[in-house]
Design an enzyme around this catalytic site. Structure first.
Site, PDB file in Angstrom:
ATOM      1  N   HIS A  86      -8.339   9.715   3.220  1.00  0.00           N
ATOM      2  CA  HIS A  86      -8.014   8.593   2.339  1.00  0.00           C
ATOM      3  C   HIS A  86      -8.268   9.051   0.910  1.00  0.00           C
ATOM      4  CE1 HIS A  86      -7.931   4.653   0.506  1.00  0.00           C
ATOM      5  NE2 HIS A  86      -7.481   4.160   1.642  1.00  0.00           N
ATOM      6  N   ARG A 129      -0.430   8.835   8.954  1.00  0.00           N
ATOM      7  CA  ARG A 129      -0.224   7.400   9.228  1.00  0.00           C
ATOM      8  C   ARG A 129       0.151   6.624   7.971  1.00  0.00           C
ATOM      9  NH1 ARG A 129      -3.541   3.120   8.716  1.00  0.00           N
ATOM     10  NH2 ARG A 129      -5.464   4.324   8.628  1.00  0.00           N
ATOM     11  N   GLU A 132       0.857  -1.187   0.000  1.00  0.00           N
ATOM     12  CA  GLU A 132       0.000   0.000   0.000  1.00  0.00           C
ATOM     13  C   GLU A 132       0.893   1.238   0.000  1.00  0.00           C
ATOM     14  OE1 GLU A 132      -3.240  -0.057   2.878  1.00  0.00           O
ATOM     15  OE2 GLU A 132      -3.283  -2.231   2.761  1.00  0.00           O
TER      16      GLU A 132
END
Ligand code: SIN
Length: 524
Positions: free
Chosen positions: A228, A366, A114
């Site tokens: 996101h 994060r 990712e």
């Protein structure tokens, strides 16, 4: 008043709360309270997976470097090191506890990639159902061994003589209950649900931040909110998250004209850290483009991503063409109640874990799939600390609640209005004027706090208002752009020199040579 006694009171039933319960249950009497049910948490919805350097060709030092680079070097180094070092051991424990991590046909664990990871190190379960698989496994272990109270919302923590000694709650039928506890663990998530488009469970209303604040705990980094890049977005609304793992398997971001969105923006292109991808998509959309995730190159899409396939069906998006319409949405709160490496907040007796906590391991942004990892690593440590320093629950009902009001909250804005303000003024791009306006608006409600007379809905709105005020104030006060906090009046901070120094200063990396190799990879 209905008063109950327990050794440990856990508020929230996501991965962090359940992990703490599992580690404590054989030794302590544990009660978990959730305002919804065990299937309503951000952990339950987690698609991507859990990151850890479990393979021979990987190393915790590399995971560490990816984490602090994504975190824009704002991370608490010592705790980040704990996170990545202890990760592999926790993965083995979860496997022993029947978390069914996906395997390749050769029987080896299947690893995904990712954004921000330079290695494939993400374990997943059930394709894109990692969170629910982990929650189910842990829930099955604790069920019958701890007391679980669903559909009950915590109004406030009880702090007496400087120590947290429980909480009062409101039940759906309007009754009030009081819990007396030796230790209280806040595990009720973050605040991304305060935005109009978000990936969170609808139950997320910034409760943990508001509770910790009113209890007098130190909070930090609330301005760092992760967006996101890819929510499935069509017909003016969101149909859920499209995992970054899709890009890890070959999905690419395209404009409606077929141009690659991330080309020339970052060396990792579609797998650049989330703050960069989200801002770039936001900019394209603001320039009048539509953005799509082209999944035509992803093998076995429907098997590998069953949840996303279902969402596409619901949104009437045909996967035959392979173009999924996307837009960024609020996803994760990096800030929260400040804790040490044992989950301790600044209020004795009060612990915070998972997204409710600010361990500092995520820095300003994060790294993908580090949140489930944080939940298990630091909840286990929190449990160990409680077992080392057990404290009995007080034996009597609290006097501190005697003067509690029983009137209703009065007129309050609705949740959608709060979300609109947050999206407009404290979203992906922030301006000083917008933040000042938001502060003035939220200040109007500053003095309102939940009391016995409030409904659960009113308590949620009050927590949203309080948390929103804290976020916009923090965003106003941070005079820079970094990670999940981007202001038009400050350039993006980039501390590469700082990182280089860190790599060579640290003596305890497993080998200097390996650290050098890693550095070469980063700065090539
Ligand atoms: C995702 O699947 O893209 C989300 C995973 C995460 O937030 O770490």
């Amino acid at each position: 008043m209905n008063v109950q006694f327990t050794d440990v009171l856990i508020i929230g039933i996501g991965i962090a709360g359940l992990m703490a319960a599992e580690c404590l249950r054989s030794h302590q009497n544990v009660t978990i309270i959730t305002k919804s049910s065990f299937q309503n948490s951000n952990s339950y919805r987690a698609q991507g997976g859990i990151a850890a350097a479990t393979q021979q060709d990987d190393h915790w030092a590399e995971h560490f470097l990816d984490t602090i680079k994504a975190g824009r070097f704002h991370n608490e180094e010592a705790l980040t090191e704990i996170l990545v070092k202890e990760g592999p051991e926790l993965i083995s424990l979860l496997e022993k506890w029947n978390v069914p991590f996906d395997k390749n046909p050769d029987g080896k664990v299947s690893l995904g990639r990712e954004g921000g990871h330079r290695k494939s190190r993400i374990l997943h379960a059930g394709g894109d159902r990692t969170g629910s698989k982990m929650i189910n496994a842990l829930f099955n272990r604790v069920a019958g061994h701890v007391t679980i109270k669903e559909h009950e919302m915590v109004g406030d923590l009880i702090v007496e003589d400087g120590r947290c000694r429980g909480a009062w709650t409101k039940l759906e039928n309007g009754e009030v209950a009081v819990y007396r506890a030796g230790a209280v663990i806040l595990a009720s998530g973050g605040a991304a649900g305060l935005y109009s488009v978000h990936s969170n469970d609808e139950s997320i209303t910034g409760d943990s931040i508001a509770l910790a604040y009113r209890a007098g705990a130190l909070l930090s980094d609330l301005e760092f909110l992760q967006f996101h890049p890819t929510m499935l977005y069509t017909q003016g609304k969101s149909f859920g998250l499209v995992s970054e793992a899709v890009r890890g398997e070959g999905g690419v971001l395209l404009t409606d004209q077929g141009d690659r969105v991330m080309k020339g923006i970052h060396e990792l292109e579609d797998l650049a850290p989330r703050d960069i991808v989200a801002r770039t998509i936001h900019q394209s959309i603001n320039q009048g483009r539509k953005v799509f995730l082209d999944v035509s190159n992803v093998k076995n899409f429907t098997n590998r991503f069953p949840t996303i396939t279902k969402q596409c069906n619901l949104a009437r998006i045909s996967l035959k063409d392979g173009w999924i319409p996307v837009a960024p949405g609020a996803h994760f709160t990096m800030g929260g109640a400040v804790t040490d490496e044992w989950g301790r907040t600044t209020v004795p007796g009060l612990y915070a874990v998972g997204e409710a906590s600010r361990t500092g391991v995520h820095g300003a942004n994060r790294l993908a799939s580090n949140s489930l990892l944080e939940g298990v690593v630091f909840s286990k440590r929190t449990a160990l600390n409680i077992l080392e320093e057990p404290c009995a629950a007080p034996v009597s009902a609290p006097n501190s609640l005697d003067s509690m009001q029983t009137k209703s909250a009065g007129w309050l804005p609705d949740k959608e209005e709060i979300k609109e303000k947050m999206t407009k003024y404290a979203g992906i791009v922030r301006t000083p004027d917008g933040l000042s306006e938001a502060i003035a608006w939220f200040e109007e409600y500053e003095k309102c706090t939940p009391d016995f007379g409030c409904t659960i809905h009113e308590m949620e709105v009050l927590n949203m208002l309080q948390t929103a005020k804290l976020i916009v104030t923090s965003a106003f006060m941070r005079k820079e752009s970094r990670g999940g906090h981007y202001r038009t009046d400050f350039p993006v901070s980039n501390d590469r020199e700082w990182l280089k120094k860190q790599i060579y200063r640290r003596k305890d990396y497993h080998e200097q040579a390996e650290a050098k190799k890693t550095a070469a990879g980063i700065f090539a």
